[in-house]
Enzyme design. Structure first.
Site, PDB file in Angstrom:
ATOM      1  CG  HIS A 177      17.277  57.344  43.611  1.00 36.19           C
ATOM      2  ND1 HIS A 177      17.413  58.059  42.441  1.00 36.19           N
ATOM      3  CD2 HIS A 177      17.133  58.277  44.592  1.00 36.19           C
ATOM      4  CE1 HIS A 177      17.361  59.357  42.702  1.00 36.19           C
ATOM      5  NE2 HIS A 177      17.176  59.519  44.000  1.00 36.19           N
ATOM      6  CG  ASP A 210      14.338  66.190  46.331  1.00 40.85           C
ATOM      7  OD1 ASP A 210      13.513  66.354  45.403  1.00 40.85           O
ATOM      8  OD2 ASP A 210      14.985  65.136  46.483  1.00 40.85           O
ATOM      9  CG  HIS A 257      18.070  63.770  43.530  1.00 41.01           C
ATOM     10  ND1 HIS A 257      17.373  64.033  44.690  1.00 41.01           N
ATOM     11  CD2 HIS A 257      19.279  64.373  43.642  1.00 41.01           C
ATOM     12  CE1 HIS A 257      18.148  64.757  45.494  1.00 41.01           C
ATOM     13  NE2 HIS A 257      19.295  64.981  44.882  1.00 41.01           N
ATOM     14  CG  ASP A 263      13.128  63.398  44.036  1.00 40.41           C
ATOM     15  OD1 ASP A 263      12.722  63.201  45.195  1.00 40.41           O
ATOM     16  OD2 ASP A 263      14.337  63.536  43.752  1.00 40.41           O
TER      17      ASP A 263
HETATM   18  C1  SP5 Z   1      14.891  59.974  47.076  1.00 39.05           C
HETATM   19  C2  SP5 Z   1      15.979  60.975  46.958  1.00 39.05           C
HETATM   20  O1  SP5 Z   1      15.729  62.172  46.901  1.00 39.05           O
HETATM   21  N1  SP5 Z   1      17.221  60.495  46.988  1.00 39.05           N
HETATM   22  C3  SP5 Z   1      18.270  61.436  46.817  1.00 39.05           C
HETATM   23  C4  SP5 Z   1      19.547  60.852  47.149  1.00 39.05           C
HETATM   24  C5  SP5 Z   1      20.605  61.806  46.746  1.00 39.05           C
HETATM   25  N2  SP5 Z   1      21.675  61.738  47.647  1.00 39.05           N
HETATM   26  C6  SP5 Z   1      22.869  62.287  47.113  1.00 39.05           C
HETATM   27  C7  SP5 Z   1      23.777  62.497  48.248  1.00 39.05           C
HETATM   28  C8  SP5 Z   1      25.014  63.171  47.851  1.00 39.05           C
HETATM   29  C9  SP5 Z   1      25.746  63.646  49.050  1.00 39.05           C
HETATM   30  N3  SP5 Z   1      24.892  64.331  49.987  1.00 39.05           N
HETATM   31  C10 SP5 Z   1      25.622  65.238  50.792  1.00 39.05           C
HETATM   32  C11 SP5 Z   1      24.663  66.071  51.586  1.00 39.05           C
HETATM   33  C12 SP5 Z   1      25.248  67.358  51.917  1.00 39.05           C
HETATM   34  N4  SP5 Z   1      24.286  68.221  52.507  1.00 39.05           N
HETATM   35 ZN    ZN Z   2      15.497  63.491  45.368  1.00 40.68          ZN
END
Ligand code: SP5
Ligand code: ZN
Length: 352
Positions: free
Chosen positions: A167, A293, A205, A203
């Site tokens: 990211h 993920d 994302h 990944d």
């Molecule tokens: C490297 C990677 O996979 N980074 C991913 C970051 C994404 N994070 C987004 C977070 C959004 C809010 N998360 C709330 C978690 C609720 N379980």
């Molecule tokens: Zn990710």
């Protein structure tokens, strides 16, 4: 395949993340690395210690100002007493250098220590503590050591690194990432191979940082399969199918966004499209930003890929028959994480 690791990757303890203004426990934790290492060692993996690598490799993908900020951020924060006087024990942003704020003119780095973070960070989730720089720097050493092993003749290598990296853009950071390990590896790999490198990011994302770094370069193909940012998922602003590169990089970027709930069939079709695309593009080496993920049960994504799906993805990637470096990105289901990574690595070895 060799598994590269550095104990210094343990030094980053974000202590949680700030989401919608609330401090939450966070999922990018040290225990992730242990979960992976335990599963790989049980499968008789050969673990190799990372070698220290030169800073010049970092400057190939990141702006010097970002590197200087990250290296000194904790000392600056603590030096200004923000931990003791304000009670905030991690470096967090407060105002952001939004492009629309300065009428399109470049913003300057703010003088106030508490305002600097918002020049470089694009979210509130990515917290810096006393060990963050050393761990992020070690993650780059891990990725580059894996490149070295493949350059020296190993068919493939796995960089077991954290914090993750995909990211991080040339000059801003976020998404639990500080330095773009995969992008640094891709540049070093392209130099050592002297040919085009494909970065195929699986990944869950979108690998927005890697996309941004290589957006106008034709020598590094960047492909990504991920949950559709338009359906409400991080990184929200980028990762759409119409982002295909620009200038010299026109046509060298490929995004395959999937709907929330997508499982093995849709996801593997997309992985297969990415490998076909890399083959057609004449890639001579492969970097895989390896997040697991997309797994069913992962707390950070709504995709529903199974262990068998990850094994099959590994095989598709291996069947490219290219020198291959896999670099750990996300994956947050501590129970499943190690086994999922092991499935991908076994699949790659079967495919190669
Ligand atoms: C490297 C990677 O996979 N980074 C991913 C970051 C994404 N994070 C987004 C977070 C959004 C809010 N998360 C709330 C978690 C609720 N379980
Ligand atoms: Zn990710």
């Amino acid at each position: 395949m060799p598994v590269v690791w550095s104990d210094r990757c343990r030094l980053h303890d974000p202590g949680g993340e700030i989401f919608v203004g609330i401090h939450t426990p966070g999922t990018e934790v040290v225990a992730r690395a242990d979960a992976i290492l335990v599963a790989l060692v049980e499968a008789d993996a050969h673990v190799v210690d990372a070698e220290q690598q030169p800073d010049s490799a970092l400057l190939a993908v990141h702006d010097a100002a970002l590197l200087e900020f990250l290296e000194s951020a904790w000392d600056g924060w603590a030096g200004a007493g923000l931990d003791r006087v304000r009670g905030q024990d991690r470096v967090v942003p407060y105002v952001f250098a939004h492009a629309a704020l300065t009428s399109g003119r470049p913003a300057a780095v703010p003088t106030a220590v508490w305002a600097k973070t918002g020049y470089f960070a694009y979210d509130t989730m990515t917290l810096i503590g006393p060990g963050t720089w050393d761990a992020a720097r070690a993650a780059v050493d891990v990725a580059l050591t894996a490149v070295d092993l493949v350059a020296a003749g190993a068919p493939c290598a796995y960089a077991c690194c954290r914090p993750p990296g995909h990211h991080v853009c040339r000059s801003c950071y976020g998404g639990s990432c500080f330095l773009n390990n995969s992008a640094v590896a891709a540049v070093a790999f392209a130099e050592s191979l002297g040919g085009r490198v494909a970065v195929l990011d699986i990944d869950a994302h979108h690998g927005n940082g890697t996309q941004e770094i290589f957006y106008e370069r034709g020598d590094v193909l960047v492909g990504s399969v991920h949950v559709d940012p338009g359906a409400g998922w991080f990184p929200h602003f980028v990762g759409f199918a119409d982002e295909t590169g620009a200038g010299d990089g026109d046509g060298a970027n490929k995004n395959l966004p999937l709907p929330p709930g997508a499982g093995d069939e849709l996801w593997l079709n997309a992985v297969n499209d990415l490998t076909d695309w890399a083959r057609a593009g004449g890639a001579t080496g492969l970097i895989v930003p390896l997040g697991v993920d997309a797994a069913v049960g992962d707390p950070e994504s709504p995709l529903r890929v199974t262990g068998a799906g990850f094994r099959r993805a590994g095989r598709l990637l291996g069947e490219l028959g290219l020198p291959t470096v896999l670099v750990q990105e996300g994956g947050y289901d501590l129970e499943a994480l190690g086994e999922l990574v092991r499935e991908v690595l076994l699949g790659v070895e079967e495919g190669l």
